[in-house]
Design a protein around this motif. Structure first.
Motif, PDB file in Angstrom:
ATOM      1  N   MET A  88       0.633  -1.048  -0.026  1.00 19.38           N
ATOM      2  CA  MET A  88      -0.134  -0.110   0.053  1.00 19.38           C
ATOM      3  C   MET A  88       0.879   1.265  -0.111  1.00 19.38           C
ATOM      4  O   MET A  88       1.832   1.296   0.754  1.00 19.38           O
ATOM      5  CB  MET A  88      -0.929   0.197   1.219  1.00 19.38           C
ATOM      6  N   LYS A  89       0.322   2.220  -0.865  1.00 20.62           N
ATOM      7  CA  LYS A  89       1.130   3.432  -0.980  1.00 20.62           C
ATOM      8  C   LYS A  89       0.384   4.689  -0.458  1.00 20.62           C
ATOM      9  O   LYS A  89      -0.833   4.681  -0.695  1.00 20.62           O
ATOM     10  CB  LYS A  89       1.687   3.748  -2.402  1.00 20.62           C
ATOM     11  N   VAL A  90       0.873   5.667   0.498  1.00 19.67           N
ATOM     12  CA  VAL A  90       0.204   6.937   0.820  1.00 19.67           C
ATOM     13  C   VAL A  90       0.928   7.999   0.305  1.00 19.67           C
ATOM     14  O   VAL A  90       2.324   8.077   0.262  1.00 19.67           O
ATOM     15  CB  VAL A  90       0.121   6.775   2.432  1.00 19.67           C
ATOM     16  N   LEU A  91       0.424   8.893  -0.342  1.00 24.42           N
ATOM     17  CA  LEU A  91       1.116  10.198  -0.430  1.00 24.42           C
ATOM     18  C   LEU A  91       1.142  11.272   0.780  1.00 24.42           C
ATOM     19  O   LEU A  91       0.173  11.335   1.200  1.00 24.42           O
ATOM     20  CB  LEU A  91       0.334  10.976  -1.527  1.00 24.42           C
ATOM     21  N   LEU A  92       2.210  11.955   0.791  1.00 24.30           N
ATOM     22  CA  LEU A  92       2.344  12.958   1.962  1.00 24.30           C
ATOM     23  C   LEU A  92       2.769  14.227   1.202  1.00 24.30           C
ATOM     24  O   LEU A  92       3.801  14.261   0.895  1.00 24.30           O
ATOM     25  CB  LEU A  92       3.138  12.355   3.146  1.00 24.30           C
ATOM     26  N   LEU A  93       1.771  15.037   1.222  1.00 26.13           N
ATOM     27  CA  LEU A  93       2.167  16.558   0.748  1.00 26.13           C
ATOM     28  C   LEU A  93       2.920  17.284   1.766  1.00 26.13           C
ATOM     29  O   LEU A  93       2.562  17.171   3.020  1.00 26.13           O
ATOM     30  CB  LEU A  93       0.833  17.075   0.495  1.00 26.13           C
ATOM     31  N   SER A  94       4.117  17.798   1.339  1.00 24.72           N
ATOM     32  CA  SER A  94       4.746  18.724   2.289  1.00 24.72           C
ATOM     33  C   SER A  94       5.331  19.999   1.494  1.00 24.72           C
ATOM     34  O   SER A  94       5.028  20.063   0.244  1.00 24.72           O
ATOM     35  CB  SER A  94       6.085  17.962   2.875  1.00 24.72           C
ATOM     36  N   GLY A  95       6.020  20.767   2.099  1.00 22.54           N
ATOM     37  CA  GLY A  95       6.590  21.859   1.621  1.00 22.54           C
ATOM     38  C   GLY A  95       7.694  22.612   2.697  1.00 22.54           C
ATOM     39  O   GLY A  95       7.665  22.301   3.773  1.00 22.54           O
ATOM     40  N   ASP A  96       8.437  23.683   2.177  1.00 25.37           N
ATOM     41  CA  ASP A  96       9.181  24.287   3.374  1.00 25.37           C
ATOM     42  C   ASP A  96       8.290  24.957   4.439  1.00 25.37           C
ATOM     43  O   ASP A  96       7.325  25.550   4.271  1.00 25.37           O
ATOM     44  CB  ASP A  96      10.002  25.455   2.537  1.00 25.37           C
ATOM     45  N   TYR A  97       8.840  24.712   5.605  1.00 31.06           N
ATOM     46  CA  TYR A  97       8.294  25.143   6.785  1.00 31.06           C
ATOM     47  C   TYR A  97       6.925  24.140   7.141  1.00 31.06           C
ATOM     48  O   TYR A  97       6.091  24.728   7.773  1.00 31.06           O
ATOM     49  CB  TYR A  97       8.044  26.557   7.004  1.00 31.06           C
ATOM     50  N   VAL A  98       6.805  22.953   6.889  1.00 27.91           N
ATOM     51  CA  VAL A  98       5.867  22.133   7.431  1.00 27.91           C
ATOM     52  C   VAL A  98       6.220  21.818   8.728  1.00 27.91           C
ATOM     53  O   VAL A  98       7.265  22.051   9.107  1.00 27.91           O
ATOM     54  CB  VAL A  98       6.114  20.520   6.469  1.00 27.91           C
ATOM     55  N   GLU A  99       5.153  21.624   9.469  1.00 31.78           N
ATOM     56  CA  GLU A  99       5.107  21.396  11.038  1.00 31.78           C
ATOM     57  C   GLU A  99       6.060  19.963  11.113  1.00 31.78           C
ATOM     58  O   GLU A  99       5.801  18.850  10.592  1.00 31.78           O
ATOM     59  CB  GLU A  99       4.097  21.421  11.622  1.00 31.78           C
ATOM     60  N   ASP A 100       7.224  20.202  11.804  1.00 34.90           N
ATOM     61  CA  ASP A 100       8.117  19.010  11.905  1.00 34.90           C
ATOM     62  C   ASP A 100       7.542  17.664  12.418  1.00 34.90           C
ATOM     63  O   ASP A 100       7.412  16.646  11.735  1.00 34.90           O
ATOM     64  CB  ASP A 100       9.158  19.358  12.932  1.00 34.90           C
ATOM     65  N   TYR A 101       6.603  17.805  13.388  1.00 33.12           N
ATOM     66  CA  TYR A 101       5.936  16.473  13.909  1.00 33.12           C
ATOM     67  C   TYR A 101       4.977  15.936  13.100  1.00 33.12           C
ATOM     68  O   TYR A 101       4.703  14.780  13.113  1.00 33.12           O
ATOM     69  CB  TYR A 101       5.167  16.825  15.476  1.00 33.12           C
ATOM     70  N   GLU A 102       4.067  16.971  12.311  1.00 36.88           N
ATOM     71  CA  GLU A 102       3.335  16.472  11.464  1.00 36.88           C
ATOM     72  C   GLU A 102       3.801  15.939  10.470  1.00 36.88           C
ATOM     73  O   GLU A 102       2.987  15.207   9.523  1.00 36.88           O
ATOM     74  CB  GLU A 102       2.230  17.661  11.273  1.00 36.88           C
ATOM     75  N   LEU A 103       5.135  16.065  10.007  1.00 42.65           N
ATOM     76  CA  LEU A 103       5.600  15.372   8.726  1.00 42.65           C
ATOM     77  C   LEU A 103       6.058  13.941   9.244  1.00 42.65           C
ATOM     78  O   LEU A 103       5.768  13.039   8.745  1.00 42.65           O
ATOM     79  CB  LEU A 103       6.752  16.287   8.310  1.00 42.65           C
ATOM     80  N   TYR A 104       7.073  14.126  10.482  1.00 40.06           N
ATOM     81  CA  TYR A 104       7.651  12.849  10.839  1.00 40.06           C
ATOM     82  C   TYR A 104       6.949  11.976  11.377  1.00 40.06           C
ATOM     83  O   TYR A 104       7.037  10.684  11.278  1.00 40.06           O
ATOM     84  CB  TYR A 104       8.878  13.454  11.716  1.00 40.06           C
ATOM     85  N   ALA A 105       5.968  12.119  12.318  1.00 39.63           N
ATOM     86  CA  ALA A 105       5.235  11.227  13.199  1.00 39.63           C
ATOM     87  C   ALA A 105       4.191  10.442  11.892  1.00 39.63           C
ATOM     88  O   ALA A 105       4.289   9.167  12.215  1.00 39.63           O
ATOM     89  CB  ALA A 105       4.417  11.901  14.284  1.00 39.63           C
TER      90      ALA A 105
END
Length: 192
Positions: free
Chosen positions: A1-18
């Motif tokens: 299964m694949k999930v896409l995680l949208l991001s960009g400069d100054y994404v909230e650290d915890y909300e990306l890594y966790a």
């Protein structure tokens, strides 16, 4: 299964890594992308905290190396979408490629997990009309302008709101509950 995680400069650290690490732990292949950047490019993350001022403060987070190239993704490869918060939603909501990406997941009724300021992108994409969702309290006007009913939780509560294919939460303290609901929407069973 694949999930896409949208991001960009100054994404909230915890909300990306966790979410990235939790989903990887379950064997889900997470592709982290940013418009106009490619796999191997580094984005800045930020840590947001409430310290008694009128708004949250921001500190540098951990640099993050993108796993995939935005321009190369095939949206039909993904079972779900994660939209974290931070500052990147305020500028990416003006990018038509991002809005089209978000609309795809809603048109296909695929699971979407959005948290904090990530709802700014969903509101701009026009996918919140007639729905209910939570977001960081400072995004209430964005949610309502997008046609949704704002579900009010305290900014740092441990609550998430689920409606159909969408799970939302106000901020990173709710990541555990938010991810639990997203994982359920994906149909992933966790056995202890």
């Amino acid at each position: 299964m694949k999930v896409l995680l949208l991001s960009g400069d100054y994404v909230e650290d915890y909300e990306l890594y966790a979410p990235l690490k939790a989903l990887e732990m379950l064997g889900i292949d997470v592709h982290v992308v940013c418009p106009d950047k490619k796999a191997g490019d580094v984005i800045a993350t930020a840590l947001h905290t409430v310290e008694g001022f009128q708004t949250y403060s921001e500190r540098p987070g951990h640099p993050f190396t993108l796993t995939h190239t935005f321009a190369d993704i095939n949206l039909d490869d993904y079972a779900g979408l994660v939209v974290p918060g931070g500052r990147f939603p305020e500028y990416q909501r003006y990018d038509q490629k991002v809005l089209d990406l978000v609309k795809h997941f809603f048109d296909k009724d695929l699971p979407v997990a959005a948290i904090c300021h990530g709802l700014q992108i969903l509101a701009a994409a026009g996918v919140l009309k007639g729905r209910e969702c939570s977001a960081f309290p400072m995004c209430k006007l964005d949610v309502e302008a997008g046609g949704a009913k704002y579900i009010e939780f305290e900014a740092f509560s441990l609550n998430a709101h689920v409606e159909g294919n969408l799970v939302t939460a106000p901020a990173y303290p709710a990541i555990g509950v938010w991810l639990k609901e997203f994982i359920a929407l994906l149909g992933v069973k966790v056995q202890l």
